[in-house]
Enzyme design. Structure first.
Site, PDB file in Angstrom:
ATOM      1  N   HIS A 146      63.520  52.983  90.312  1.00  0.00           N
ATOM      2  CA  HIS A 146      64.042  53.805  89.213  1.00  0.00           C
ATOM      3  C   HIS A 146      63.030  54.899  88.879  1.00  0.00           C
ATOM      4  CE1 HIS A 146      65.777  54.870  85.326  1.00  0.00           C
ATOM      5  NE2 HIS A 146      66.881  54.348  85.820  1.00  0.00           N
ATOM      6  N   ASP A 203      72.317  49.103  89.154  1.00  0.00           N
ATOM      7  CA  ASP A 203      73.318  49.164  90.225  1.00  0.00           C
ATOM      8  C   ASP A 203      73.264  47.989  91.175  1.00  0.00           C
ATOM      9  OD1 ASP A 203      72.529  52.484  89.910  1.00  0.00           O
ATOM     10  OD2 ASP A 203      74.567  51.740  89.632  1.00  0.00           O
TER      11      ASP A 203
END
Ligand code: SDX
Length: 394
Positions: free
Chosen positions: A273, A331
Protein backbone atom coordinates in the site's frame (compact mmCIF):
# COMPACT_ATOMS: atom_id res chain seq x y z
CA UNK A 1 20.24 15.32 -12.77
CA UNK A 2 19.12 17.13 -15.97
CA UNK A 3 21.64 19.92 -15.75
CA UNK A 4 18.71 22.16 -14.79
CA UNK A 5 17.03 20.57 -11.75
CA UNK A 6 17.40 17.59 -9.45
CA UNK A 7 14.30 15.63 -10.45
CA UNK A 8 12.30 13.98 -7.64
CA UNK A 9 9.99 11.31 -9.20
CA UNK A 10 8.00 11.17 -5.99
CA UNK A 11 7.19 14.88 -6.17
CA UNK A 12 3.86 14.55 -7.95
CA UNK A 13 2.84 11.34 -6.17
CA UNK A 14 3.12 12.95 -2.73
CA UNK A 15 1.47 16.36 -3.23
CA UNK A 16 -0.45 17.05 -0.02
CA UNK A 17 -3.88 18.54 0.60
CA UNK A 18 -5.75 19.43 3.82
CA UNK A 19 -8.85 17.43 4.75
CA UNK A 20 -11.02 16.71 7.81
CA UNK A 21 -12.78 13.63 6.46
CA UNK A 22 -10.58 10.52 6.74
CA UNK A 23 -7.44 9.88 8.76
CA UNK A 24 -4.98 7.06 8.08
CA UNK A 25 -2.00 6.17 10.26
CA UNK A 26 -0.07 3.85 7.96
CA UNK A 27 2.41 2.83 10.64
CA UNK A 28 -0.26 1.96 13.20
CA UNK A 29 -2.67 0.53 10.64
CA UNK A 30 -5.38 2.94 11.77
CA UNK A 31 -8.30 4.25 9.65
CA UNK A 32 -10.82 6.80 10.96
CA UNK A 33 -13.85 8.26 9.14
CA UNK A 34 -14.57 11.67 10.75
CA UNK A 35 -12.73 10.39 13.85
CA UNK A 36 -14.59 7.06 14.20
CA UNK A 37 -12.46 3.87 13.87
CA UNK A 38 -13.36 1.74 10.86
CA UNK A 39 -13.66 -1.30 13.16
CA UNK A 40 -16.55 0.38 15.05
CA UNK A 41 -18.31 1.67 11.94
CA UNK A 42 -18.07 -1.72 10.20
CA UNK A 43 -19.61 -3.54 13.18
CA UNK A 44 -22.00 -0.97 14.72
CA UNK A 45 -23.33 1.05 11.75
CA UNK A 46 -24.65 0.45 8.26
CA UNK A 47 -23.42 1.91 4.98
CA UNK A 48 -26.04 4.66 4.74
CA UNK A 49 -25.18 5.80 8.30
CA UNK A 50 -21.56 5.92 7.14
CA UNK A 51 -22.58 7.93 4.05
CA UNK A 52 -24.39 10.42 6.30
CA UNK A 53 -21.29 10.66 8.52
CA UNK A 54 -18.88 11.22 5.63
CA UNK A 55 -21.13 13.85 4.03
CA UNK A 56 -22.18 15.72 7.20
CA UNK A 57 -19.38 15.10 9.70
CA UNK A 58 -21.60 13.45 12.33
CA UNK A 59 -23.49 10.16 12.63
CA UNK A 60 -27.26 10.64 12.13
CA UNK A 61 -29.71 10.62 15.05
CA UNK A 62 -32.80 8.41 14.67
CA UNK A 63 -34.84 11.04 12.79
CA UNK A 64 -31.95 12.04 10.51
CA UNK A 65 -31.22 8.36 9.83
CA UNK A 66 -34.81 7.64 8.83
CA UNK A 67 -35.04 10.68 6.56
CA UNK A 68 -31.69 9.99 4.87
CA UNK A 69 -32.43 6.31 4.27
CA UNK A 70 -35.84 7.20 2.82
CA UNK A 71 -34.37 9.93 0.61
CA UNK A 72 -31.70 7.64 -0.84
CA UNK A 73 -34.04 4.71 -1.39
CA UNK A 74 -36.50 7.09 -3.10
CA UNK A 75 -33.93 7.94 -5.78
CA UNK A 76 -32.70 4.45 -6.70
CA UNK A 77 -34.42 4.34 -10.10
CA UNK A 78 -32.59 5.71 -13.17
CA UNK A 79 -34.10 7.40 -16.23
CA UNK A 80 -35.63 4.75 -18.49
CA UNK A 81 -33.56 6.05 -21.44
CA UNK A 82 -30.38 4.81 -19.72
CA UNK A 83 -31.22 1.38 -21.16
CA UNK A 84 -30.66 2.72 -24.70
CA UNK A 85 -27.21 3.93 -23.64
CA UNK A 86 -26.33 0.43 -22.49
CA UNK A 87 -27.48 -1.09 -25.78
CA UNK A 88 -24.59 0.69 -27.52
CA UNK A 89 -22.07 -1.53 -25.74
CA UNK A 90 -21.00 -5.02 -26.77
CA UNK A 91 -22.43 -7.64 -24.43
CA UNK A 92 -18.88 -8.55 -23.35
CA UNK A 93 -17.87 -4.95 -22.57
CA UNK A 94 -16.04 -4.66 -19.23
CA UNK A 95 -18.56 -3.35 -16.65
CA UNK A 96 -16.14 -0.54 -15.74
CA UNK A 97 -16.21 0.68 -19.34
CA UNK A 98 -20.01 0.75 -19.12
CA UNK A 99 -20.04 2.35 -15.66
CA UNK A 100 -17.62 5.12 -16.66
CA UNK A 101 -20.04 6.00 -19.47
CA UNK A 102 -23.24 5.67 -17.46
CA UNK A 103 -22.06 7.83 -14.53
CA UNK A 104 -20.92 10.59 -16.86
CA UNK A 105 -24.23 10.31 -18.75
CA UNK A 106 -26.19 11.06 -15.55
CA UNK A 107 -25.23 14.73 -16.08
CA UNK A 108 -27.41 14.68 -19.22
CA UNK A 109 -30.52 13.89 -17.19
CA UNK A 110 -30.37 16.02 -14.05
CA UNK A 111 -30.01 19.70 -14.91
CA UNK A 112 -31.12 20.68 -11.39
CA UNK A 113 -27.90 19.30 -9.91
CA UNK A 114 -25.08 20.09 -12.31
CA UNK A 115 -23.79 23.38 -10.90
CA UNK A 116 -20.89 22.19 -8.73
CA UNK A 117 -20.63 25.61 -7.07
CA UNK A 118 -24.26 25.49 -5.89
CA UNK A 119 -24.49 23.67 -2.52
CA UNK A 120 -28.09 22.59 -3.18
CA UNK A 121 -27.11 21.16 -6.57
CA UNK A 122 -24.24 19.26 -4.94
CA UNK A 123 -26.57 17.92 -2.25
CA UNK A 124 -29.10 16.65 -4.83
CA UNK A 125 -26.34 15.19 -7.02
CA UNK A 126 -24.88 13.39 -3.99
CA UNK A 127 -28.16 11.70 -3.11
CA UNK A 128 -28.78 10.77 -6.73
CA UNK A 129 -25.35 9.19 -7.23
CA UNK A 130 -25.34 7.30 -3.90
CA UNK A 131 -28.83 6.03 -4.74
CA UNK A 132 -28.28 5.19 -8.40
CA UNK A 133 -24.80 3.65 -8.49
CA UNK A 134 -26.07 0.23 -7.26
CA UNK A 135 -28.79 0.32 -9.93
CA UNK A 136 -26.24 1.20 -12.65
CA UNK A 137 -23.75 -1.48 -11.53
CA UNK A 138 -26.53 -4.09 -11.50
CA UNK A 139 -27.71 -2.93 -14.95
CA UNK A 140 -24.17 -3.31 -16.33
CA UNK A 141 -24.12 -6.86 -14.94
CA UNK A 142 -27.59 -7.78 -16.25
CA UNK A 143 -26.72 -6.37 -19.69
CA UNK A 144 -23.64 -8.60 -19.80
CA UNK A 145 -25.52 -11.77 -18.88
CA UNK A 146 -28.49 -10.95 -21.11
CA UNK A 147 -31.05 -10.89 -18.32
CA UNK A 148 -33.79 -8.28 -17.82
CA UNK A 149 -32.99 -5.36 -15.54
CA UNK A 150 -34.57 -5.52 -12.09
CA UNK A 151 -36.13 -2.31 -10.81
CA UNK A 152 -35.10 -1.33 -7.28
CA UNK A 153 -37.53 -2.08 -4.43
CA UNK A 154 -37.72 0.66 -1.81
CA UNK A 155 -38.76 -1.64 1.02
CA UNK A 156 -35.37 -3.37 0.86
CA UNK A 157 -32.13 -2.19 2.48
CA UNK A 158 -29.43 -0.55 0.36
CA UNK A 159 -27.41 -3.77 0.19
CA UNK A 160 -30.52 -5.97 -0.09
CA UNK A 161 -31.70 -3.89 -3.05
CA UNK A 162 -28.37 -4.38 -4.79
CA UNK A 163 -28.45 -8.15 -4.22
CA UNK A 164 -31.97 -8.37 -5.66
CA UNK A 165 -31.15 -6.17 -8.68
CA UNK A 166 -28.11 -8.37 -9.32
CA UNK A 167 -29.45 -11.86 -8.76
CA UNK A 168 -33.24 -11.52 -8.84
CA UNK A 169 -35.30 -12.21 -12.00
CA UNK A 170 -38.90 -11.34 -12.89
CA UNK A 171 -39.69 -15.07 -12.86
CA UNK A 172 -39.60 -15.54 -9.10
CA UNK A 173 -39.41 -13.70 -5.79
CA UNK A 174 -35.88 -13.04 -4.57
CA UNK A 175 -35.25 -13.65 -0.88
CA UNK A 176 -32.38 -11.54 0.51
CA UNK A 177 -29.96 -13.62 2.61
CA UNK A 178 -29.30 -11.48 5.73
CA UNK A 179 -25.72 -12.77 6.11
CA UNK A 180 -24.85 -11.82 2.52
CA UNK A 181 -26.74 -8.53 2.92
CA UNK A 182 -24.68 -7.67 6.04
CA UNK A 183 -21.43 -8.77 4.38
CA UNK A 184 -22.09 -6.60 1.34
CA UNK A 185 -23.05 -3.62 3.51
CA UNK A 186 -19.76 -4.07 5.38
CA UNK A 187 -17.81 -4.24 2.09
CA UNK A 188 -19.44 -0.93 1.15
CA UNK A 189 -18.40 0.64 4.50
CA UNK A 190 -14.80 -0.59 4.20
CA UNK A 191 -14.48 0.95 0.73
CA UNK A 192 -16.37 4.21 1.39
CA UNK A 193 -13.40 6.58 1.66
CA UNK A 194 -9.63 6.48 2.02
CA UNK A 195 -8.28 10.04 2.08
CA UNK A 196 -6.27 11.22 -0.93
CA UNK A 197 -5.90 8.00 -2.98
CA UNK A 198 -5.47 8.18 -6.75
CA UNK A 199 -9.17 8.22 -7.67
CA UNK A 200 -10.10 10.74 -4.96
CA UNK A 201 -7.30 13.03 -6.10
CA UNK A 202 -8.63 12.60 -9.65
CA UNK A 203 -12.13 13.63 -8.55
CA UNK A 204 -10.75 16.67 -6.71
CA UNK A 205 -8.64 17.76 -9.67
CA UNK A 206 -11.48 17.19 -12.14
CA UNK A 207 -14.07 18.96 -9.96
CA UNK A 208 -11.72 21.92 -9.43
CA UNK A 209 -12.33 22.96 -13.04
CA UNK A 210 -15.98 23.61 -12.16
CA UNK A 211 -17.30 20.67 -14.16
CA UNK A 212 -20.53 19.05 -12.98
CA UNK A 213 -20.47 16.57 -10.03
CA UNK A 214 -21.44 13.59 -12.24
CA UNK A 215 -18.50 14.19 -14.61
CA UNK A 216 -16.08 14.51 -11.69
CA UNK A 217 -17.27 11.20 -10.20
CA UNK A 218 -17.06 9.55 -13.64
CA UNK A 219 -13.37 10.56 -13.69
CA UNK A 220 -12.94 8.81 -10.34
CA UNK A 221 -14.58 5.66 -11.73
CA UNK A 222 -12.14 5.67 -14.64
CA UNK A 223 -9.10 6.07 -12.36
CA UNK A 224 -10.27 3.40 -9.89
CA UNK A 225 -10.36 0.85 -12.73
CA UNK A 226 -6.54 0.60 -12.74
CA UNK A 227 -5.08 -2.73 -11.38
CA UNK A 228 -2.71 -0.83 -9.05
CA UNK A 229 -5.78 0.77 -7.43
CA UNK A 230 -9.40 -0.39 -7.39
CA UNK A 231 -8.78 -3.02 -10.05
CA UNK A 232 -6.53 -4.89 -7.60
CA UNK A 233 -9.36 -7.04 -6.21
CA UNK A 234 -10.08 -8.37 -9.71
CA UNK A 235 -6.32 -8.80 -10.35
CA UNK A 236 -5.87 -10.51 -6.96
CA UNK A 237 -8.58 -13.07 -7.63
CA UNK A 238 -7.21 -13.72 -11.12
CA UNK A 239 -3.78 -14.25 -9.51
CA UNK A 240 -5.19 -16.77 -7.00
CA UNK A 241 -7.09 -18.58 -9.76
CA UNK A 242 -3.90 -18.75 -11.87
CA UNK A 243 -1.92 -20.25 -8.96
CA UNK A 244 -4.81 -22.66 -8.30
CA UNK A 245 -4.86 -23.71 -11.96
CA UNK A 246 -1.10 -24.36 -11.87
CA UNK A 247 -1.37 -26.66 -8.84
CA UNK A 248 -2.54 -24.54 -5.92
CA UNK A 249 -0.70 -24.33 -2.58
CA UNK A 250 2.23 -26.39 -3.86
CA UNK A 251 2.89 -23.68 -6.46
CA UNK A 252 2.84 -20.69 -4.08
CA UNK A 253 6.61 -20.80 -3.47
CA UNK A 254 7.30 -20.75 -7.22
CA UNK A 255 5.00 -17.74 -7.64
CA UNK A 256 6.66 -15.91 -4.76
CA UNK A 257 10.06 -16.37 -6.42
CA UNK A 258 8.63 -14.74 -9.58
CA UNK A 259 7.33 -11.82 -7.48
CA UNK A 260 10.75 -11.35 -5.88
CA UNK A 261 12.44 -11.30 -9.29
CA UNK A 262 12.44 -7.55 -10.06
CA UNK A 263 12.66 -8.26 -13.80
CA UNK A 264 9.42 -10.23 -13.78
CA UNK A 265 7.28 -7.15 -13.09
CA UNK A 266 4.98 -9.53 -11.19
CA UNK A 267 3.39 -8.12 -8.04
CA UNK A 268 1.62 -9.97 -5.24
CA UNK A 269 -1.80 -8.46 -5.91
CA UNK A 270 -3.73 -7.46 -2.81
CA UNK A 271 -0.47 -6.82 -0.96
CA UNK A 272 1.30 -3.54 -0.24
CA UNK A 273 0.00 0.00 0.00
CA UNK A 274 1.14 3.55 -0.67
CA UNK A 275 0.38 4.49 2.96
CA UNK A 276 -0.09 1.38 5.13
CA UNK A 277 3.27 0.01 6.21
CA UNK A 278 1.41 -2.15 8.70
CA UNK A 279 -1.71 -4.28 8.30
CA UNK A 280 -4.54 -2.52 6.42
CA UNK A 281 -7.27 -2.57 9.11
CA UNK A 282 -9.81 -3.18 6.35
CA UNK A 283 -8.06 -6.44 5.38
CA UNK A 284 -8.65 -7.95 8.85
CA UNK A 285 -12.35 -6.99 8.74
CA UNK A 286 -12.60 -8.33 5.21
CA UNK A 287 -11.10 -11.68 6.29
CA UNK A 288 -13.66 -11.92 9.12
CA UNK A 289 -16.44 -11.15 6.63
CA UNK A 290 -15.01 -13.80 4.34
CA UNK A 291 -15.18 -16.39 7.13
CA UNK A 292 -18.81 -15.47 7.89
CA UNK A 293 -19.96 -15.65 4.25
CA UNK A 294 -18.13 -18.90 3.49
CA UNK A 295 -19.55 -20.49 6.65
CA UNK A 296 -23.08 -19.32 5.72
CA UNK A 297 -22.70 -20.81 2.24
CA UNK A 298 -21.00 -24.01 3.44
CA UNK A 299 -17.81 -23.06 1.59
CA UNK A 300 -15.42 -23.18 4.57
CA UNK A 301 -13.21 -25.46 2.52
CA UNK A 302 -13.23 -23.12 -0.45
CA UNK A 303 -9.86 -23.93 -2.09
CA UNK A 304 -9.26 -20.32 -3.10
CA UNK A 305 -9.78 -19.06 0.46
CA UNK A 306 -7.41 -21.72 1.77
CA UNK A 307 -4.92 -20.75 -0.94
CA UNK A 308 -5.24 -17.05 0.00
CA UNK A 309 -4.58 -17.82 3.67
CA UNK A 310 -1.50 -19.86 2.67
CA UNK A 311 -0.24 -17.03 0.43
CA UNK A 312 -0.72 -14.59 3.33
CA UNK A 313 1.03 -16.95 5.80
CA UNK A 314 4.03 -17.47 3.52
CA UNK A 315 4.34 -13.76 2.66
CA UNK A 316 4.18 -12.69 6.31
CA UNK A 317 7.08 -15.05 7.07
CA UNK A 318 9.15 -14.06 4.03
CA UNK A 319 11.81 -11.39 4.52
CA UNK A 320 11.19 -9.90 1.05
CA UNK A 321 7.70 -8.83 2.13
CA UNK A 322 8.42 -8.25 5.82
CA UNK A 323 11.47 -6.05 5.10
CA UNK A 324 9.39 -4.00 2.64
CA UNK A 325 6.46 -3.76 5.07
CA UNK A 326 4.13 -5.41 2.57
CA UNK A 327 0.90 -6.62 4.18
CA UNK A 328 -2.50 -7.63 2.81
CA UNK A 329 -4.62 -4.64 1.82
CA UNK A 330 -8.37 -4.24 1.45
CA UNK A 331 -8.32 -5.98 -1.91
CA UNK A 332 -6.75 -9.23 -0.76
CA UNK A 333 -9.90 -10.87 0.61
CA UNK A 334 -12.63 -8.71 -0.91
CA UNK A 335 -12.51 -10.65 -4.17
CA UNK A 336 -13.04 -13.99 -2.42
CA UNK A 337 -16.02 -12.66 -0.49
CA UNK A 338 -17.61 -11.14 -3.60
CA UNK A 339 -16.99 -14.32 -5.61
CA UNK A 340 -18.67 -16.38 -2.87
CA UNK A 341 -21.68 -14.01 -2.97
CA UNK A 342 -21.86 -14.63 -6.72
CA UNK A 343 -20.51 -11.32 -8.00
CA UNK A 344 -18.40 -11.94 -11.16
CA UNK A 345 -14.70 -11.01 -11.04
CA UNK A 346 -15.03 -8.25 -13.61
CA UNK A 347 -17.64 -6.51 -11.45
CA UNK A 348 -15.52 -6.30 -8.24
CA UNK A 349 -14.19 -2.85 -9.14
CA UNK A 350 -17.71 -1.72 -9.99
CA UNK A 351 -18.72 -2.64 -6.45
CA UNK A 352 -15.68 -0.72 -5.17
CA UNK A 353 -16.77 2.32 -7.25
CA UNK A 354 -20.33 2.04 -5.92
CA UNK A 355 -19.04 2.13 -2.35
CA UNK A 356 -16.42 4.85 -2.93
CA UNK A 357 -18.86 7.27 -4.60
CA UNK A 358 -19.81 8.77 -1.22
CA UNK A 359 -16.15 9.34 -0.33
CA UNK A 360 -15.45 11.01 -3.65
CA UNK A 361 -18.49 13.25 -3.18
CA UNK A 362 -17.56 14.18 0.42
CA UNK A 363 -14.01 15.05 -0.65
CA UNK A 364 -15.28 17.05 -3.65
CA UNK A 365 -17.72 18.98 -1.43
CA UNK A 366 -14.95 19.72 1.06
CA UNK A 367 -12.74 21.17 -1.67
CA UNK A 368 -15.46 23.19 -3.43
CA UNK A 369 -16.75 24.57 -0.11
CA UNK A 370 -13.34 26.09 0.61
CA UNK A 371 -13.58 29.69 -0.63
CA UNK A 372 -9.82 29.61 -1.23
CA UNK A 373 -9.91 26.67 -3.67
CA UNK A 374 -8.64 27.23 -7.20
CA UNK A 375 -8.44 25.00 -10.23
CA UNK A 376 -5.80 22.32 -9.70
CA UNK A 377 -2.62 22.91 -11.66
CA UNK A 378 0.25 20.57 -10.63
CA UNK A 379 3.58 22.14 -11.55
CA UNK A 380 6.27 20.26 -13.46
CA UNK A 381 10.04 20.05 -13.37
CA UNK A 382 11.06 20.60 -17.02
CA UNK A 383 13.66 18.08 -18.16
CA UNK A 384 13.52 18.64 -21.94
CA UNK A 385 15.81 20.52 -24.36
CA UNK A 386 16.94 24.00 -23.54
CA UNK A 387 15.85 26.74 -26.03
CA UNK A 388 17.22 26.17 -29.57
CA UNK A 389 16.56 27.53 -33.13
CA UNK A 390 15.19 25.56 -36.09
CA UNK A 391 17.72 27.20 -38.40
CA UNK A 392 20.53 25.39 -36.66
CA UNK A 393 18.79 22.04 -37.30
CA UNK A 394 18.42 22.49 -41.15
C1 SDX B 1 -5.92 0.37 -3.19
O1 SDX B 1 -4.22 4.74 -1.96
C2 SDX B 1 -5.19 4.11 -1.47
O2 SDX B 1 -5.70 4.41 -0.38
C3 SDX B 1 -5.75 3.04 -2.34
C4 SDX B 1 -6.80 2.15 -1.69
C5 SDX B 1 -8.07 2.88 -1.45
O3 SDX B 1 -8.83 2.45 -0.60
O4 SDX B 1 -8.32 3.84 -2.23
O5 SDX B 1 -6.32 1.64 -0.46
C6 SDX B 1 -7.13 0.96 -2.58
O6 SDX B 1 -5.57 0.78 -4.26
C7 SDX B 1 -5.13 -0.64 -2.42
C8 SDX B 1 -3.86 -1.09 -3.19
C9 SDX B 1 -4.31 -2.13 -4.20
N1 SDX B 1 -3.20 -2.48 -5.14
C10 SDX B 1 -2.68 -3.70 -5.11
O7 SDX B 1 -2.92 -4.56 -4.27
C11 SDX B 1 -1.71 -3.95 -6.25
C12 SDX B 1 -0.43 -4.56 -5.68
N2 SDX B 1 0.23 -3.55 -4.84
C13 SDX B 1 1.23 -2.75 -5.47
O8 SDX B 1 1.10 -2.47 -6.81
C14 SDX B 1 1.80 -1.70 -4.56
O9 SDX B 1 1.89 -2.22 -3.30
C15 SDX B 1 1.14 -0.34 -4.49
C16 SDX B 1 1.00 0.27 -5.83
C17 SDX B 1 -0.20 -0.45 -3.83
C18 SDX B 1 2.08 0.50 -3.65
O10 SDX B 1 3.28 0.53 -4.37
P1 SDX B 1 4.54 1.29 -3.77
O11 SDX B 1 4.14 2.63 -3.25
O12 SDX B 1 5.67 1.20 -4.74
O13 SDX B 1 4.87 0.41 -2.50
P2 SDX B 1 6.14 0.57 -1.66
O14 SDX B 1 6.84 1.88 -1.88
O15 SDX B 1 5.74 0.23 -0.27
O16 SDX B 1 7.13 -0.59 -2.27
C19 SDX B 1 8.26 -0.94 -1.52
C20 SDX B 1 8.89 -2.11 -2.23
C21 SDX B 1 9.24 -1.82 -3.68
O17 SDX B 1 10.29 -2.70 -4.00
P3 SDX B 1 11.85 -2.12 -3.87
O18 SDX B 1 11.97 -1.05 -4.94
O19 SDX B 1 12.00 -1.57 -2.46
O20 SDX B 1 12.72 -3.34 -4.14
O21 SDX B 1 7.95 -3.20 -2.28
C22 SDX B 1 7.70 -3.54 -3.63
C23 SDX B 1 8.04 -2.33 -4.44
O22 SDX B 1 8.37 -2.73 -5.76
N3 SDX B 1 6.28 -3.86 -3.70
C24 SDX B 1 5.81 -5.06 -4.06
C25 SDX B 1 4.42 -4.95 -3.94
N4 SDX B 1 4.09 -3.72 -3.53
C26 SDX B 1 5.25 -3.05 -3.39
N5 SDX B 1 6.43 -6.20 -4.45
C27 SDX B 1 5.62 -7.25 -4.74
N6 SDX B 1 4.26 -7.21 -4.64
C28 SDX B 1 3.63 -6.08 -4.25
N7 SDX B 1 2.33 -6.07 -4.18
Amino acid sequence: QTGMFTYDPGFLSTAACQSAITYIDGDKGELLYRGYPIEQLATQCDYLDTCYLLLNGELPDAAQRGDFHKLVLHHTMVAEQMQFFLRGFRRDAHPMAILTGLVGALSAFYHDSTDINNPRHREIAAIRMIAKLPTLVAMAYKYGVGQPYMYPRNELSYAGNFLRMMFGTPCEDYVVNPVLERALDRIFILHADHEQNASTSTVRLCGSSGTNPFAAIAAGVACLWGPAHGGANEACLNMLEDIQAQGGISKVGEYMEKVKDKNSGVKLMGFGHRVYKNYDPRAKLMQETCNEVLAELGLENDPLFKLAKEVERIALEDDYFVSRKLYPNVDFYSGIVQRAIGIPVNLFTGVFALARTVGWIAQLNEMISDPEYKIGRPRQLYTGSVRRDIGAAK
